[in-house]
Every structure is written in structure tokens, then in C-alpha cells.
Enzyme design. Structure first.
Site, PDB file in Angstrom:
ATOM      1  N   LYS A  71       0.821  -1.217   0.000  1.00 25.87           N
ATOM      2  CA  LYS A  71       0.000   0.000   0.000  1.00 25.87           C
ATOM      3  C   LYS A  71       0.858   1.271   0.000  1.00 25.87           C
ATOM      4  CE  LYS A  71      -2.469   0.923   3.739  1.00 25.87           C
ATOM      5  NZ  LYS A  71      -1.860  -0.273   4.297  1.00 25.87           N
ATOM      6  N   THR A  73       4.051   1.481  -0.823  1.00 25.11           N
ATOM      7  CA  THR A  73       4.812   1.471  -2.067  1.00 25.11           C
ATOM      8  C   THR A  73       3.971   2.012  -3.219  1.00 25.11           C
ATOM      9  OG1 THR A  73       6.067  -0.445  -1.289  1.00 25.11           O
ATOM     10  CG2 THR A  73       6.119   0.000  -3.656  1.00 25.11           C
ATOM     11  N   ARG A  94       1.970   8.435   7.102  1.00 29.77           N
ATOM     12  CA  ARG A  94       2.247   8.357   8.539  1.00 29.77           C
ATOM     13  C   ARG A  94       3.723   8.054   8.778  1.00 29.77           C
ATOM     14  NH1 ARG A  94      -1.062   3.499  10.097  1.00 29.77           N
ATOM     15  NH2 ARG A  94      -0.516   2.999   7.956  1.00 29.77           N
ATOM     16  N   LYS A 105       7.141  -6.578  10.916  1.00 32.20           N
ATOM     17  CA  LYS A 105       6.802  -5.938   9.645  1.00 32.20           C
ATOM     18  C   LYS A 105       7.998  -5.298   8.961  1.00 32.20           C
ATOM     19  CE  LYS A 105       3.738  -2.399   7.662  1.00 32.20           C
ATOM     20  NZ  LYS A 105       2.779  -1.344   7.961  1.00 32.20           N
ATOM     21  N   ALA A 273      -3.993   1.453  12.531  1.00 31.99           N
ATOM     22  CA  ALA A 273      -5.407   1.372  12.162  1.00 31.99           C
ATOM     23  C   ALA A 273      -6.128   0.221  12.839  1.00 31.99           C
ATOM     24  CB  ALA A 273      -5.554   1.256  10.649  1.00 31.99           C
ATOM     25  N   PHE A 301      -3.669  -0.615   7.059  1.00 33.11           N
ATOM     26  CA  PHE A 301      -4.269  -1.944   6.896  1.00 33.11           C
ATOM     27  C   PHE A 301      -5.368  -1.926   5.826  1.00 33.11           C
ATOM     28  CE2 PHE A 301      -2.619  -2.381  11.391  1.00 33.11           C
ATOM     29  CZ  PHE A 301      -1.529  -3.133  11.008  1.00 33.11           C
ATOM     30  N   PHE A 381       3.743  -8.892  -9.047  1.00 30.90           N
ATOM     31  CA  PHE A 381       4.921  -9.662  -8.678  1.00 30.90           C
ATOM     32  C   PHE A 381       5.376 -10.461  -9.912  1.00 30.90           C
ATOM     33  CE2 PHE A 381       3.482  -8.532  -4.580  1.00 30.90           C
ATOM     34  CZ  PHE A 381       4.490  -8.779  -3.653  1.00 30.90           C
ATOM     35  N   TRP A 409       7.202  -1.005  -7.582  1.00 27.48           N
ATOM     36  CA  TRP A 409       8.338  -1.492  -6.800  1.00 27.48           C
ATOM     37  C   TRP A 409       9.556  -1.649  -7.703  1.00 27.48           C
ATOM     38  CZ3 TRP A 409      12.051  -5.163  -6.629  1.00 27.48           C
ATOM     39  CH2 TRP A 409      12.709  -5.369  -5.413  1.00 27.48           C
TER      40      TRP A 409
END
Length: 556
Positions: A71, A73, A94, A105, A273, A301, A381, A409
Site C-alpha cells: 500500500k 509502495t 504516517r 513488519k 489502524a 491496513f 509480482f 516497486w
């Protein structure tokens, strides 16, 4: 292949003065934190009041999985892509917490060639905002205990103290502690608790405050305890407001940094969140809207948590009107929701994709509840097959959504051009009819039921006896008209982390609720969600190091 941190460390950053200059911000309107970080001054922000607002775009996602969704990224890559198309774009994010950074994470600065830099600074101490919030929170706790020690003039019920200490780290042994042990001079012996800093009400207050005056007013309204008659005792009552505000005087100012492609990024605040409202600060978002044609922000999230709170808490309180929302998914995550083990996600499996895509379907439906145009983007991906990508594309379009494939990415802004094009077309041709989900005047139970049934897809709500008693107390005290901040596992639409996909036939279990009167919402704890996480068996901290030259490794 380079790691995220290697890509970030090899990047050529522009001095933040140059990045600010591209937005018409002079050096005098910055408070510099070295060459590549700065805070925006109050004088600069107050001078923006006459400017029109740009468009506001929210990035959200399906429920997170170990496969990753990307998200942040996507948010960064989209901002870079908009810049490549000649648009004046700013992203608003954030700040990362040290808890997940050293936990499971890792960092939260994006990834690959769509990152916010300096990445190490952002993921570690940054400009000290979280330290200031931690200090202010714990000063309030110290003043509360000192008031009790010095005679307890306010008749505080020591069995009904609700203010908790905090620490920006995952430390499960601090969830429940006993303080005041030792001699009489060491304080009154009582049970106490810690939350992670991002769950502190001061974090929420900072992120929702409009200015210093509003910050102090909100700090003063925070309930820290109840007296022997059951009446709330506030931070103002114990004389904590001024000193807390002094600690927060710099933290309230938004931070300006840049992406790998020098897109301006305002990074400020960091509530989770799953246990808080999950959005960056109102000040940062409002400032960005005055600075740019398009502001891309995110909420934590999945759409069941961050997006719901972005709409029903942040937009409601701040009067924001989002123009579009981007829903991020991956083939791998959808197959995981369809029952595929992590080690097998690289293999084509259309049956699992069909089974897991119900999670995406529910989140599309959730977002449409708010009347905002939805664009589904598939974060690609290398293991994705053409058949899998086509399946998701056609599914999104069958639900009335625009669709774009994202390769940000790998390719940075170039990989987000398709998404940026879809967004620009949506902003130009589709109208946002934004509205919140429920009326503040609804009862607490009606608001909880609305979120649980319409957003989570539950069959209703079950309350623990303690929660029912707390709900009645909050309504009797006049807090019943506040919006709801649900605390729930991020991994499932239900409150059971093991129920993946689109579960049905369940109820939401509410075990506790309390008021965050300064933030302006009621926190509702469901299932087994914790406000102080613990470390996993093999925490990310084991892999983080720094060499003799000061170069950090292991952040990701």
C-alpha cells in the site's frame, strides 16, 4: 537484486530546500533537521489559508497477509508517476513506529524504487515526534500518580485509573504491571498498564488537532481517571496540559521529506489502524491540499479498518472530501486468502484466486458505501501469470471499478503511469458523492452494529458484560454522540485472525470500550486485539545492524 535499504542508500537525494522550493516554499519557512528533513513552520502553514484545495486521493488495501500488499509502495509510486505526467503532486503518509520496525513488519517507507527517503531516518528516530508523544503521555501519567501521592484532592478512585503509560516498542511484559512498590514515598501501589505509543490518545490528539490551541483543548479533555463518585477526571483537572503542550510544540509541525524521484512527501503522525484511527495528521493533509494539485494519502491496513476510520473519523472531524480511492491487492495475497500456503504462492492457481477474491469483493463494496469512485490496482509480482492478472482485471471491472496494473516497486514512477492515467481520468470524469457511514446521533450500539454488519459483514455484535456496563456509563456521561474507533485484528474481516477471505456466519465480540474524549471518539476493543504488541520468535531486530562507518543494514 538490491534490497530496499540498498536502493535507498544508493539514491542521490536533493537538499530538502530544493524540494521545498519546487512547491514555492522558502528556506525561511522551513525548520531544517539536517540536509534532507525539515518541518514546516506555523507561519508558512497559516499563509496557505487563501489557496484552493487540490484533489484528495486515498490509497487503501485488502486485508494484509504475509504475502504483502504494498500500500505505501503504491502510494509513493503513484505520487512519482503523477509527477512524471507533469502534475503537482504531494504524498501524505504516517511516520513508522519502532514497534513493527524491530518486530515483524520491518520499515514503512515504501519499497523498491518507490520509497520515501532518507529511509533509515524515517524508520528510526526521524524528527523525534514519537519521542515527544511518549514523553508527553508519560508526563501525564507521572502527574496523575503524583496528585494521588500528594493527598488526592480530586478524590481519584485508584481502582478506576484509565490513563496508561506508553512506549514505542513491542514489549508484551509491560501490558500489565504493578507500580508504586517499595516505601510509602515511592507512591501508591496499584495495577498499571502500557500501550504502544501509536495507541496513545496523545498520538490521536496530535493527528486530529488543527493547531496549538485545538491541541491544548483536546489534551485538556482527555479522561485519565474517574473519581469516587464515578465522574471523569481529565488531564486539565490534574494540571497536565501546559507542560504536555510544551513537549509537543515541535511535534505538531508536519515533516517534509522526498521520494526517490524527489516527489515532496509530508510524513506526520502514526496511529495504527487496528488499535487507533490509522491516518496521518489533519494538519499534514490540509497543508498538502493547499500545496498541490493532487494529494495522495493512505490509511492503515485494509479498507475495513484504515479506510473506514479515515472516512468516519478523520474526514468527519476535519471536513475533508475525498475525490477517489485506490484499492491495492496482489495476486499472491488473494491466493493466500484462498487457502494457499505462503511457500506455494508463486505457482499459478486460479481456483485459489477465485476462492480468495471474495476479500477484494467485500472491500470494493465497503468503499462504495461512502460514494467515492474506486480504482482497483494490482501490485504486480514476477510470479504472477497473465491468466491470474486477467482474472483480477475482469473481476474488478465486473464490479464497476477502474483497474490498473502497478509495477512501481520495480520501476518507480514509470511503473505507476497506468494507475496515474486511470486516476486522472477518474478525477476528471467521475464525481465523488462522499458521505459518512452513520450519524453521530445514533446510539453507541447502533454505530457499532452498523460498522460490524455493513463493513465487516457480520451477523451482529455480542458484548461482554463489562462492555455493556461501560457503554451505559459512557452514554450517561454524555459521550454517546462520538464516532466509533473499532480495535480489531487486521488480518480478517472478522475479529478472528484465522478467518481469511470473506468470512460469513460470525458475530463481532466486543470485550471493552472506553472514551478518548480528546481525540473525539470511543475506542471499542474486539476479539483478542492488543494495544501493546509483542515480539515474534525471530524479530526483525535480530537482522538489523550498523557497521563501523555508520551504515545501517537489515532494515527493509
Amino acid at each position: 537484486m538490491k534490497t530496499d535499504i540498498e536502493i535507498a542508500q544508493d539514491a542521490e537525494l536533493k537538499p530538502i530546500k530544493e524540494v521545498a522550493g519546487s512547491l514555492g516554499i522558502s528556506e525561511d519557512e522551513l525548520e531544517l533537521y539536517g540536509s534532507y528533513k525539515a518541518k514546516l513552520t506555523d507561519e508558512y502553514m497559516s499563509g496557505l489559508s487563501g489557496r484552493p484545495d487540490g484533489k484528495l486521493v486515498l490509497v487503501t488495501a485488502i486485508n494484509p497477509t504475509p504475502a504483502g500488499e504494498g500500500k505505501t509502495t503504491t502510494t509513493v509510486g503513484l505520487g512519482q508517476a503523477l509527477g512524471r505526467l507533469g502534475k503537482k503532486a504531494v504524498i501524505a503518509l504516517r511516520e513508522p513506529s519502532l514497534g513493527p520496525c524491530f518486530g515483524i513488519k520491518g520499515g514503512a517507507a515504501g519499497g523498491g524504487y518507490s520509497q520515501v527517503v532518507p529511509m533509515e531516518d524515517l524508520n528510526l528516530h526521524f524528527t523525534g515526534d514519537f519521542h515527544a508523544i511518549t514523553s508527553a503521555n508519560n508526563l501525564c501519567a507521572a502527574l496523575l500518580d503524583n496528585h494521588i501521592q500528594q493527598g488526592n484532592e480530586l478524590r481519584i478512585d485508584t481502582r478506576n485509573i484509565v490513563w496508561k503509560r506508553c512506549l514505542d516498542m513491542n514489549d508484551r511484559v509491560l501490558r500489565n504491571v504493578v507500580v508504586g512498590m517499595g516505601a510509602k514515598a515511592d507512591g501508591f501501589v496499584r495495577e498499571d498498564h502500557f500501550v504502544i505509543t501509536v495507541a496513545s490518545e496523545i498520538m490521536a490528539v496530535l493527528c486530529l488537532a488543527e493547531d496549538m490551541s485545538d491541541l491544548k483543548s483536546r489534551l485538556g479533555r482527555m479522561v485519565v481517571a474517574y473519581d469516587l463518585d464515578g465522574k471523569p477526571v481529565t488531564a486539565s483537572d490534574i494540571g497536565a496540559v501546559g507542560s504536555m503542550a510544551a513537549l509537543l510544540k515541535d511535534a505538531i509541525k508536519p515533516n517534509l521529506v522526498q521520494t526517490l524521484e524527489h516527489t515532496p512527501a509530508i510524513v506526520h503522525g502514526g496511529p495504527f489502524a487496528n488499535i487507533a484511527h490509522g491516518c496521518n495528521s489533519v494538519r499534514a493533509t490540509r497543508t498538502a491540499l493547499k500545496m498541490a494539485d493532487i494529494v495522495v494519502t493512505e490509511a492503515g491496513f485494509g479498507a475495513d479498518l484504515g479506510a473506514e476510520k479515515f472516512f468516519d473519523i478523520k474526514c468527519r472531524q476535519a471536513g475533508l472530501h475525498p475525490d477517489a480511492v485506490i484499492l491495492v491487492a496482489t495476486v499472491r495475497a488473494l491466493k493466500y486468502n484462498g487457502g494457499v500456503a505462503v511457500g506455494d504462492l508463486g505457482r499459478e492457481n486460479l481456483d485459489a484466486l477465485r476462492s480468495g477474491i471474495g476479500n477484494l469483493e467485500k472491500h470494493i463494496g465497503n468503499l462504495k458505501e461512502y460514494g467515492v469512485p474506486v480504482i482497483v490496482t494490482l501490485n504486480a509480482f514476477s510470479s504472477d501469470t497473465e491468466a491470474e492478472t486477467d482474472f483480477v482485471r475482469e473481476f474488478a471491472r465486473s464490479k464497476g471499478c477502474e483497474f490498473a496494473l502497478s509495477t512501481v516497486w520495480e520501476k518507480g514512477g514509470e511503473g505507476g503511469l497506468e494507475l496515474a492515467g486511470r486516476l486522472l481520468d477518474t478525477l476528471e470524469n467521475k464525481r465523488s458523492d462522499f458521505h459518512v457511514l452513520y450519524d453521530e446521533k445514533d446510539s453507541i450500539s447502533d454505530k457499532i452494529n452498523t460498522i460490524s454488519t455493513r463493513i465487516y459483514g457480520s451477523d451482529g455484535v455480542e458484548y461482554a458484560p463489562a462492555a455493556l456496563k461501560q457503554m451505559k456509563t459512557l452514554e450517561d456521561l454524555g459521550y454517546g454522540n462520538l464516532p466509533i474507533c473499532m480495535a480489531k485484528t487486521q488480518y480478517s474481516l472478522s475479529d478472528d485472525a484465522s478467518r481469511l477471505g470473506r468470512p460469513s456466519g460470525f458475530k463481532i465480540n466486543v470485550r471493552e470500550m472506553y472514551v478518548s474524549a480528546g481525540a473525539g471518539f470511543i475506542v471499542v476493543l474486539t476479539g483478542s486485539v492488543m494495544t501493546m504488541p509483542g515480539l515474534p520468535k525471530s524479530p526483525a531486530a535480530y537482522r538489523i545492524d550498523v557497521d563501523d562507518n555508520g551504515r545501517i543494514t537489515g532494515l527493509f
